[in-house]
Scaffold this active site. Structure first.
Site, short mmCIF file in Angstrom:
data_model
loop_
_atom_site.label_atom_id
_atom_site.label_comp_id
_atom_site.label_asym_id
_atom_site.label_seq_id
_atom_site.Cartn_x
_atom_site.Cartn_y
_atom_site.Cartn_z
N CYS A 1 -6.36 7.28 5.04
CA CYS A 1 -5.68 7.63 6.29
C CYS A 1 -6.12 9.02 6.80
CB CYS A 1 -4.16 7.61 6.08
SG CYS A 1 -3.29 7.95 7.62
N GLN B 1 0.83 -1.21 0.00
CA GLN B 1 0.00 0.00 0.00
C GLN B 1 0.87 1.26 0.00
OE1 GLN B 1 -2.16 1.83 3.37
NE2 GLN B 1 -4.00 1.18 2.28
C1 LIG Z 1 -3.27 0.96 14.35
C2 LIG Z 1 -3.92 1.08 13.01
C3 LIG Z 1 -3.13 1.35 11.89
C4 LIG Z 1 -3.73 1.49 10.63
N1 LIG Z 1 -2.93 1.69 9.55
C5 LIG Z 1 -3.50 1.72 8.31
C6 LIG Z 1 -2.69 1.80 7.13
O1 LIG Z 1 -1.46 1.81 7.18
N2 LIG Z 1 -3.33 1.84 5.93
C7 LIG Z 1 -4.71 1.80 5.82
O2 LIG Z 1 -5.24 1.84 4.70
N3 LIG Z 1 -5.47 1.71 6.91
C8 LIG Z 1 -4.92 1.64 8.13
N4 LIG Z 1 -5.70 1.46 9.22
C9 LIG Z 1 -7.16 1.27 9.03
C10 LIG Z 1 -7.47 -0.22 8.90
O3 LIG Z 1 -6.86 -0.78 7.77
C11 LIG Z 1 -8.99 -0.46 8.81
O4 LIG Z 1 -9.47 0.16 7.65
C12 LIG Z 1 -9.73 0.12 10.02
O5 LIG Z 1 -9.08 -0.21 11.23
C13 LIG Z 1 -11.17 -0.41 10.05
O6 LIG Z 1 -11.20 -1.83 10.15
P1 LIG Z 1 -11.45 -2.56 11.56
O7 LIG Z 1 -12.69 -1.96 12.15
O8 LIG Z 1 -11.58 -4.02 11.21
O9 LIG Z 1 -10.25 -2.28 12.41
C14 LIG Z 1 -5.13 1.35 10.49
C15 LIG Z 1 -5.91 1.09 11.62
C16 LIG Z 1 -5.32 0.94 12.86
C17 LIG Z 1 -6.19 0.63 14.04
#
Ligand SMILES: Cc1cc2nc3c(=O)[nH]c(=O)nc-3n(C[C@H](O)[C@H](O)[C@H](O)COP(=O)(O)O)c2cc1C
Length: 307
Positions: A98, A69
């Site tokens: 992000c 990514q």
């Molecule tokens: C600690 C953390 C780091 C994340 N880093 C990224 C990232 O590098 N790129 C991205 O597209 N989303 C990032 N996200 C978002 C996640 O990929 C995801 O879209 C978001 O947490 C929602 O999914 P979930 O409810 O299953 O956690 C991050 C989320 C968290 C909690």
């Protein structure tokens, strides 16, 4: 609605900065995860061949297919970086989600939803100049839901699949995701749509399947401390793992981290340790102990002590 590569499971691991390194992706694979992503990688950092950044995108031989990514805002930088990296992965994913201020400041991440023409330009040049598939992972909007026309344009430009985190940028990671938004997009597109946001159990997965009609699902936060969630999904259940089983998983994870991060492994493992024990009684003492541990032996001894 086919993905541009074969996946053994429709359940994917979300990109997560500081978490989805080579050892964690390998562990999730062993539990049946079907697709993984690197954490977001700056196109600027790679343009200057930053060594630390190359470490973040390393993958295990078992970690296939795998998306790298990228985040940034300059189409030419996306192209030069993607050209360097396409041999190391199966797909280039564009971050349009992000919410971090330092990412927004350079007009990257979810900012691209405010200036979709910039996102379209990035997709256009990538599709023209690289051979590997191109995907976009995005929020459902910056401060209001994206128009359907935005998704249709991405499809027209040749994006191979889209992942939607069904929260606005302004919601950060809180609040119930809007699965109806994903359903609306999925019904209108011919390319696959991956549903993301709030999937933290098999029960919830069933609900998201019903509400979105999607075939593919991405799990983020719930996989931290529960990498076996992918196995649960394949077994169509929410398993109750014994503490002994959790301890075995912790040790396996720590060994993978040691192989990769060497002397930095234990410090980097601490946040996973806390997550594995979340919900168990009387763990404060062990969390405190791991926060002071630095060597692998110390960490193993602490895991052995947990009861
Ligand atoms: C600690 C953390 C780091 C994340 N880093 C990224 C990232 O590098 N790129 C991205 O597209 N989303 C990032 N996200 C978002 C996640 O990929 C995801 O879209 C978001 O947490 C929602 O999914 P979930 O409810 O299953 O956690 C991050 C989320 C968290 C909690």
């Amino acid at each position: 609605m086919k993905l541009p590569f074969d996946v053994k499971s429709p359940y994917f691991l979300a990109p997560m900065a500081g978490y989805t390194d080579k050892p964690f992706r390998k562990l999730c694979r062993e539990f049946g995860c079907g697709l993984t992503f690197s954490e977001l990688i700056s196109v600027n950092a790679l343009y200057y061949d930053n060594k630390k950044t190359f470490k973040l995108i390393e993958r295990d031989v078992s970690d296939v297919p795998y998306c790298i990514q990228l985040f940034g805002s300059e189409p030419e930088l996306f192209v030069s970086t993607a050209k360097k990296l396409e041999g190391l992965c199966d797909c280039i994913d564009i971050n349009a989600g992000c919410p971090a201020p330092k990412v927004l400041k350079i007009k990257a991440g979810s900012y691209l939803l405010k200036e979709p023409d910039r996102l379209f330009e990035i997709v256009k040049v990538l599709k023209k100049q690289i051979k590997k598939p191109v995907s976009v992972k995005m929020r459902m909007g910056f401060d209001k839901p994206n128009d359907l026309s935005l998704y249709l344009r991405l499809q027209d430009l040749g994006v191979d699949f889209i992942t939607i985190h069904a929260r606005l940028k302004t919601q950060f990671f809180k609040g119930e995701p809007d699965y109806e938004h994903i359903a609306m997009v999925r019904d209108a597109l011919e390319i696959p749509v991956v549903a993301n946001g709030g999937i933290d159990s098999f029960l919830k997965l069933e609900k998201v399947k019903r509400l979105t009609g999607c075939e593919f699902f991405m799990v983020g936060q719930a996989a931290i401390g529960k990498p076996y969630i992918f196995e649960d999904f394949l077994n169509m259940q929410d398993s109750k793992r014994s503490l002994e089983d959790i301890k075995k998983i912790m040790k396996r994870h720590l060994i993978y981290m040691e192989e990769f991060w060497k002397e930095k492994a234990v410090v980097k493992f601490r946040k996973f340790f806390h997550a594995y024990l979340k919900g168990y009684p009387n763990v404060k003492k062990f969390n405190n102990m791991i926060n002071h541990a630095e060597s692998l032996n110390e960490a193993f001894d602490i895991i052995d002590m947990i009861q």
